[in-house]
Every structure is written in C-alpha cells, then in structure tokens.
Design an enzyme around this catalytic site. Structure first.
Site, PDB file in Angstrom:
ATOM      1  N   ILE A   1       3.030   2.141  10.193  1.00 35.70           N
ATOM      2  CA  ILE A   1       3.606   1.115   9.330  1.00 35.70           C
ATOM      3  C   ILE A   1       3.712   1.627   7.891  1.00 35.70           C
ATOM      4  CG2 ILE A   1       3.263  -1.227   8.430  1.00 35.70           C
ATOM      5  CD1 ILE A   1       3.235  -1.726  11.259  1.00 35.70           C
TER       6      ILE A   1
ATOM      7  N   ARG B   1      -3.476  -4.367  17.571  1.00 37.14           N
ATOM      8  CA  ARG B   1      -4.544  -3.999  16.644  1.00 37.14           C
ATOM      9  C   ARG B   1      -3.933  -3.365  15.409  1.00 37.14           C
ATOM     10  NH1 ARG B   1      -7.180  -7.097  19.367  1.00 37.14           N
ATOM     11  NH2 ARG B   1      -8.753  -6.475  20.891  1.00 37.14           N
ATOM     12  N   GLU B   2      -4.242  -3.927  14.233  1.00 30.91           N
ATOM     13  CA  GLU B   2      -3.839  -3.345  12.954  1.00 30.91           C
ATOM     14  C   GLU B   2      -4.965  -2.408  12.536  1.00 30.91           C
ATOM     15  OE1 GLU B   2      -3.429  -6.825  10.568  1.00 30.91           O
ATOM     16  OE2 GLU B   2      -1.577  -7.448  11.551  1.00 30.91           O
TER      17      GLU B   2
ATOM     18  N   ARG C   1     -12.701  -2.306  -9.674  1.00 29.19           N
ATOM     19  CA  ARG C   1     -12.160  -2.231  -8.321  1.00 29.19           C
ATOM     20  C   ARG C   1     -11.054  -3.276  -8.174  1.00 29.19           C
ATOM     21  NH1 ARG C   1     -13.102   2.589  -6.261  1.00 29.19           N
ATOM     22  NH2 ARG C   1     -15.300   3.045  -5.907  1.00 29.19           N
TER      23      ARG C   1
ATOM     24  N   GLU D   1     -17.375  15.242  -6.181  1.00 30.66           N
ATOM     25  CA  GLU D   1     -17.409  13.872  -6.710  1.00 30.66           C
ATOM     26  C   GLU D   1     -18.570  13.682  -7.682  1.00 30.66           C
ATOM     27  OE1 GLU D   1     -15.231  11.454  -6.563  1.00 30.66           O
ATOM     28  OE2 GLU D   1     -13.882  12.495  -5.201  1.00 30.66           O
TER      29      GLU D   1
ATOM     30  N   SER E   1     -15.926  -0.410   7.904  1.00 26.24           N
ATOM     31  CA  SER E   1     -15.333  -1.654   8.430  1.00 26.24           C
ATOM     32  C   SER E   1     -14.747  -1.389   9.807  1.00 26.24           C
ATOM     33  CB  SER E   1     -14.241  -2.163   7.494  1.00 26.24           C
ATOM     34  OG  SER E   1     -14.753  -2.428   6.219  1.00 26.24           O
TER      35      SER E   1
ATOM     36  N   GLY F   1     -14.085  -2.935  12.387  1.00 23.71           N
ATOM     37  CA  GLY F   1     -13.193  -3.893  13.029  1.00 23.71           C
ATOM     38  C   GLY F   1     -11.718  -3.577  12.811  1.00 23.71           C
TER      39      GLY F   1
ATOM     40  N   GLU G   1     -12.622   4.507   8.549  1.00 25.83           N
ATOM     41  CA  GLU G   1     -13.297   5.200   7.448  1.00 25.83           C
ATOM     42  C   GLU G   1     -14.774   5.401   7.756  1.00 25.83           C
ATOM     43  OE1 GLU G   1     -14.103   4.936   2.654  1.00 25.83           O
ATOM     44  OE2 GLU G   1     -13.889   3.081   3.764  1.00 25.83           O
TER      45      GLU G   1
ATOM     46  N   GLU H   1      -6.743  11.221 -12.632  1.00 25.63           N
ATOM     47  CA  GLU H   1      -6.008  10.652 -13.775  1.00 25.63           C
ATOM     48  C   GLU H   1      -6.006   9.126 -13.796  1.00 25.63           C
ATOM     49  OE1 GLU H   1      -1.419  10.704 -12.139  1.00 25.63           O
ATOM     50  OE2 GLU H   1      -2.121  12.407 -13.315  1.00 25.63           O
TER      51      GLU H   1
END
Length: 180
Positions: A13, A36-37, A63, A91, A112, A114, A118, A139
C-alpha cells in the site's frame, strides 16, 4: 490447535522512509479468510546508558504521532543490513555525544505485534566515553540530553513524561538489577 494464518495475497500500500504498509489476505485456522493491515519496519535499537555517577542518559524529544514531548532512552532505526550493535553505538553517539566499546545485549522485543513486525534490540552500557566532537543528529531530529537518577526517572514515569514501553522496560530492568 494450529493458529497459523496462511497468506493468500499480499498488496503493498505504501513504501516510506521509516515504514512500509501492506494489506494481506489470509486464510484463518477455521478455513475462513480475513484481511490484515501490516506495518513493516526494519527494526530498531535502544541503549540503556549509565554514567560513572550512576545516572541514566535520556533524550527528550517531540513525538508527532502523539503530539507531545517524551523522555526516552536513546534509540533509533536500523539501516538496511546494519547489525544492531552498530546501530546502537551510532544512535548513542548521535543522540547523546557519548560512545562505548562495551555493549551488553539485554533482550529484544516486538513493539506492536498485532499489526507491526518492528523489533527492538535493547543494549546496556556503563562504560561511556564522551566524544571529542559530537556527531550530527538526523536533519529532522531535535533532542535534549538528560542525565537522571533512577528515582528521578520513576517520577517522570508517574508524570507520563516517560510514557513509552522501551523506556519503561529499561527502568524496570535497572530496578531488577538493584540500581537505586
């Protein structure tokens, strides 16, 4: 019972800078179908960095998805084919100005499950060295460095300034190790 869902068809998508989104048609364990998305993410790392003065290093940043500023442990997205340990050091250097040659793997977890794949790899170090020259942030990244005691961090959890799972987990982990 076998809970596996078999993918019948997958449609991309969106392909973005941080995530990709796909729509999968699946066959369920009972033989019916469903959609399922799924958010695809390359993975991330987070670092529990403790100074020689027994302070934990945090970064404060806005955030957009939450429309608020949070205090978090240093973390970031893995680049393609980059080992998590290298991401962790990169990082740490970019966000805090510190580096280390001694990372210990703590654990990994899905953020997550569901709807997203990740995974965050969590590392710990208490052997920090201040960089002579600070590395540049991305940046579009703006952070403020904080060094807090565990007690101070727990107060920020209560105030919901620390309000993300990886950082809350890190605080509980340090408490379980007996840090005060």
């Amino acid at each position: 019972m076998n809970f596996e869902e078999k993918t019948v068809h997958s449609k991309k998508i969106y392909d973005g800078k941080v995530i990709n989104l796909q729509l999968d048609e699946v066959t369920l364990p009972n033989g019916k179908t469903s959609s399922r998305e799924i958010v695809k993410h390359p993975g991330a790392v987070a670092v529990i960095a403790v100074t020689e003065n027994n302070k934990v290093i945090f970064v404060k940043q806005y955030r957009k998805a939450l429309e608020k500023t949070l205090v978090e442990i240093p973390a970031g997205k893995m680049e393609k084919d980059e080992p998590p340990e290298l991401t962790a050091v990169r990082e740490l250097e970019e966000e805090t100005g510190y580096t280390t040659e001694h990372l210990s793997f703590v654990t990994s977890f899905y953020t997550s499950p569901g709807f997203a794949d990740e995974i965050i790899y969590l590392y710990e170090t208490n052997q920090l060295k201040l960089l002579e020259e600070k590395k540049a942030l991305d940046e579009d990244e703006f952070v403020e460095l904080l060094e807090l005691s565990l007690t101070e961090a727990e107060e920020l959890v209560r105030d919901q300034q620390i309000h993300d799972a990886k950082t809350a987990f890190a605080i509980q982990y340090l408490k379980s190790k007996g840090m005060k």
